[in-house]
Design a protein around this motif. Structure first.
Motif, PDB file in Angstrom:
ATOM      1  N   ARG A 186      58.324  93.507  28.652  1.00 51.34           N
ATOM      2  CA  ARG A 186      57.757  94.616  29.426  1.00 51.34           C
ATOM      3  C   ARG A 186      58.865  95.450  30.036  1.00 51.34           C
ATOM      4  O   ARG A 186      59.873  94.933  30.500  1.00 51.34           O
ATOM      5  CB  ARG A 186      56.847  94.075  30.532  1.00 51.34           C
ATOM      6  CG  ARG A 186      55.637  93.369  29.976  1.00 51.34           C
ATOM      7  CD  ARG A 186      54.744  92.853  31.058  1.00 51.34           C
ATOM      8  NE  ARG A 186      53.628  92.118  30.482  1.00 51.34           N
ATOM      9  CZ  ARG A 186      52.683  91.548  31.192  1.00 51.34           C
ATOM     10  NH1 ARG A 186      52.692  91.646  32.513  1.00 51.34           N
ATOM     11  NH2 ARG A 186      51.710  90.893  30.590  1.00 51.34           N
ATOM     12  N   TRP A 227      55.468  99.931  31.063  1.00 52.42           N
ATOM     13  CA  TRP A 227      54.418  99.059  30.554  1.00 52.42           C
ATOM     14  C   TRP A 227      53.137  99.125  31.381  1.00 52.42           C
ATOM     15  O   TRP A 227      52.048  99.222  30.845  1.00 52.42           O
ATOM     16  CB  TRP A 227      54.910  97.603  30.486  1.00 52.42           C
ATOM     17  CG  TRP A 227      53.795  96.670  30.188  1.00 52.42           C
ATOM     18  CD1 TRP A 227      53.293  96.372  28.966  1.00 52.42           C
ATOM     19  CD2 TRP A 227      52.986  95.973  31.122  1.00 52.42           C
ATOM     20  NE1 TRP A 227      52.227  95.523  29.076  1.00 52.42           N
ATOM     21  CE2 TRP A 227      52.026  95.254  30.410  1.00 52.42           C
ATOM     22  CE3 TRP A 227      52.986  95.876  32.513  1.00 52.42           C
ATOM     23  CZ2 TRP A 227      51.074  94.458  31.015  1.00 52.42           C
ATOM     24  CZ3 TRP A 227      52.033  95.080  33.123  1.00 52.42           C
ATOM     25  CH2 TRP A 227      51.097  94.381  32.373  1.00 52.42           C
ATOM     26  N   ALA A 245      47.921  99.622  31.166  1.00 48.74           N
ATOM     27  CA  ALA A 245      47.943  98.456  30.274  1.00 48.74           C
ATOM     28  C   ALA A 245      46.706  97.591  30.486  1.00 48.74           C
ATOM     29  O   ALA A 245      46.319  97.296  31.612  1.00 48.74           O
ATOM     30  CB  ALA A 245      49.199  97.634  30.523  1.00 48.74           C
TER      31      ALA A 245
END
Length: 119
Positions: free
Chosen positions: A60, A64, A68
């Motif tokens: 990550r 990220w 997500a």
């Protein structure tokens, strides 16, 4: 084995994850499914006991988190039951499978997991 009993075994395995690991886990949900559905290109008789789908913590980056979806850990009931002969085997295999998939969340690959006895 009933669905409820299998669910309880999976929950017990999740409860057995060390607290130090739990506090480091981020954005993960657990599921229990009856069967694994092979992906295109996989053999139709592919049987796996668990599956991690997501982005490992080690991969990550700063971008990220924006939007997500949670990582998914799925434990497959019927393949597990087919792989085991006794209830004790199921308990052991569920524990191993949960720990194996959680380890993938931490970026540990299959080779290392097999070396550690969590294969």
């Amino acid at each position: 084995m009933s669905d409820d009993e299998f669910d309880e075994l999976v929950q017990a395995a999740i409860d057995g994850i060390p607290q130090s690991a739990i506090t480091m886990m981020d954005n993960v949900v657990f599921f229990i499914e009856d069967e694994y559905e092979p992906l295109p290109g996989e053999a139709k008789n592919t049987d796996i006991l668990g599956l991690y789908e997501g982005v490992a913590l080690t991969e990550r980056d700063l971008d990220w988190a924006s939007g997500a979806l949670p990582d998914r850990i799925t434990i497959f009931k019927n393949p597990t039951l087919r792989a085991c002969e006794t209830r004790d085997d199921v308990v052991r295999e569920v524990r191993i499978t949960v720990m194996h998939e959680v380890a993938h969340h931490f970026g540990i690959d299959d080779e290392k997991l097999h070396d550690l006895g969590w294969g």
